[in-house]
Design a protein around this motif. Structure first.
Motif, PDB file in Angstrom:
ATOM      1  N   SER A 183     -17.252 -12.052  -9.383  1.00 39.11           N
ATOM      2  CA  SER A 183     -15.955 -12.134  -8.715  1.00 39.11           C
ATOM      3  C   SER A 183     -14.867 -11.536  -9.596  1.00 39.11           C
ATOM      4  N   SER A 184     -13.858 -11.002  -8.936  1.00 41.98           N
ATOM      5  CA  SER A 184     -12.696 -10.470  -9.648  1.00 41.98           C
ATOM      6  C   SER A 184     -11.698 -11.567  -9.996  1.00 41.98           C
ATOM      7  N   ASP A 185     -11.899 -12.752  -9.426  1.00 35.28           N
ATOM      8  CA  ASP A 185     -11.071 -13.910  -9.764  1.00 35.28           C
ATOM      9  C   ASP A 185     -11.978 -15.136  -9.848  1.00 35.28           C
ATOM     10  N   LYS A 186     -11.414 -16.296  -9.977  1.00 33.56           N
ATOM     11  CA  LYS A 186     -12.197 -17.512 -10.079  1.00 33.56           C
ATOM     12  C   LYS A 186     -12.386 -18.208  -8.740  1.00 33.56           C
ATOM     13  N   LYS A 187     -12.028 -17.535  -7.681  1.00 33.92           N
ATOM     14  CA  LYS A 187     -12.105 -18.152  -6.364  1.00 33.92           C
ATOM     15  C   LYS A 187     -13.215 -17.508  -5.546  1.00 33.92           C
ATOM     16  N   ASP A 191     -17.050 -11.738  -2.903  1.00 32.84           N
ATOM     17  CA  ASP A 191     -17.870 -11.730  -4.112  1.00 32.84           C
ATOM     18  C   ASP A 191     -19.276 -11.184  -3.819  1.00 32.84           C
ATOM     19  N   TRP A 259     -16.737  -9.250 -15.073  1.00 30.15           N
ATOM     20  CA  TRP A 259     -16.453 -10.061 -13.896  1.00 30.15           C
ATOM     21  C   TRP A 259     -16.497 -11.538 -14.266  1.00 30.15           C
ATOM     22  N   TYR A 260     -15.820 -12.354 -13.472  1.00 26.60           N
ATOM     23  CA  TYR A 260     -16.008 -13.794 -13.562  1.00 26.60           C
ATOM     24  C   TYR A 260     -17.343 -14.131 -12.893  1.00 26.60           C
ATOM     25  N   ARG A 286     -13.768 -17.118 -18.667  1.00 28.21           N
ATOM     26  CA  ARG A 286     -13.217 -15.764 -18.794  1.00 28.21           C
ATOM     27  C   ARG A 286     -14.225 -14.769 -18.236  1.00 28.21           C
ATOM     28  N   VAL A 287     -13.787 -13.532 -18.115  1.00 30.33           N
ATOM     29  CA  VAL A 287     -14.680 -12.515 -17.573  1.00 30.33           C
ATOM     30  C   VAL A 287     -15.854 -12.301 -18.541  1.00 30.33           C
TER      31      VAL A 287
END
Length: 327
Positions: A183-187, A191, A259-260, A286-287
């Motif tokens: 994922s590009s974020d933690k949400k 994805d 990525w995350y 972190r990524v």
């Protein structure tokens, strides 16, 4: 002329012995064997000729015109040279036959005398995940009890580069599925997800999904290869590879970028994944870069309670109250 003279005439004309002479062949007629004084039985010239051809037939049939011409030109030397040429082939044939007979004897008889046939070593259907390599030759994420390994953690993931591929190993305490999302974020949402799913036939299949909002859509284009998985001791464990670089695609990310990582697992119904076990699955802080190997431990919810600042403050206050007593 008497009857005996007529019977002996053909043989006398042909230069043969008379009828009463001894047989030139060691084979006697029934009459001679029966006490006829060893005399030959009456036989016509045609029968004698056929008998002689039969005796000479096998020897004559083996000679070819080429042999005859060679023999006429070279005499006995041609036969000698041909025999010299055939001798190595005959020796090789004898040697090959002797080797075959010896090996056959060893396999056929020595095995029955207590020498078992050689057998291939047993093949492990799924090599166990090694955690000693974590942080050295591969990166690892562990979620669960402190000090857990790939067989005792609630969730375990490892990754390492192998040429143009990245090998992933996943394991979770579940009878359904275990997955990792990039994922590009933690949400959750948008994805790239790789999942190992335990179906009703007992197999573990590697599937590719794409998160659309809060649900996962299976994508037929699957970048995984060299897949293997096992369901044992109520755990789903799998291993697969996927390329570092892929053609541009919205549902498949390039792993050379950071990525995350989203970690999730849960039950499955008839080989289809359902909602994950916990409401808030763990996510990397972190990524993650595939070019950096780390061994990261994340305590599960049961162990996070005692490590939270509020809990620690509560424990200190309670201890102070018990030691000081009531006023």
């Amino acid at each position: 002329m008497g009857e005996g003279g007529l019977g002996a005439l053909p043989f006398q004309l042909g230069g043969a012995q008379p009828l009463g002479a001894r047989c030139p062949s060691p084979r006697r007629s029934p009459r001679a064997a029966g006490g006829g004084g060893g005399r030959c039985s009456a036989m016509s010239p045609l029968r004698w000729g056929a008998w002689l051809l039969l005796l000479a037939g096998p020897t004559a049939s083996t000679a070819s015109p080429a042999d005859e011409s060679g023999g006429a030109r070279g005499g006995g030397r041609g036969d000698g040279e041909r025999g010299a040429r055939d001798e190595p082939q005959r020796q090789h044939h004898d040697s090959s036959y002797g080797t075959f007979a010896s090996e056959f004897y060893d396999l056929r008889y020595l095995s029955e005398e207590g020498y078992p046939f050689p057998t291939a070593p047993p093949v492990d259907p799924f090599a166990k995940i090694k955690v000693d390599d974590c942080g050295k030759t591969k990166g690892c994420f562990r979620y669960g009890k402190p000090g857990c390994n790939a067989e005792t953690c609630d969730y375990f993931l490892s990754y390492r580069r192998i040429g143009a591929d990245v090998e992933f190993e996943l394991s979770a305490d579940t009878d359904g599925w275990v997955a990792v999302g990039f994922s590009s974020d933690k949400k959750m949402g948008g994805d790239d997800v790789m999942a190992c799913v335990h179906d009703d036939n007992g197999r573990v299949r590697i599937q590719h999904f794409y998160n659309v909002g809060q649900w996962a859509k299976e994508i037929q284009r699957n970048p995984a290869r060299d897949e293997e998985g096992i369901f044992e001791n109520n755990r789903v464990t799998c291993r697969f590879k996927r390329p570092v670089y892929v053609p541009r695609d919205e549902t498949i990310v390039d792993l050379h970028l950071s990525w995350y990582y989203l970690f999730a697992w849960g039950p499955a119904i008839q080989g289809s994944i359902t909602r994950h076990d916990i409401d808030s699955p763990p996510v990397s802080e972190r990524v993650v870069s595939i070019y950096k190997y780390e061994d990261i431990f994340m305590p599960s919810a049961a162990y996070q309670t005692f490590s939270s600042p509020f809990c620690l403050l509560l424990i200190v206050a309670l201890t102070f109250y018990l030691l000081m007593g009531t006023p």
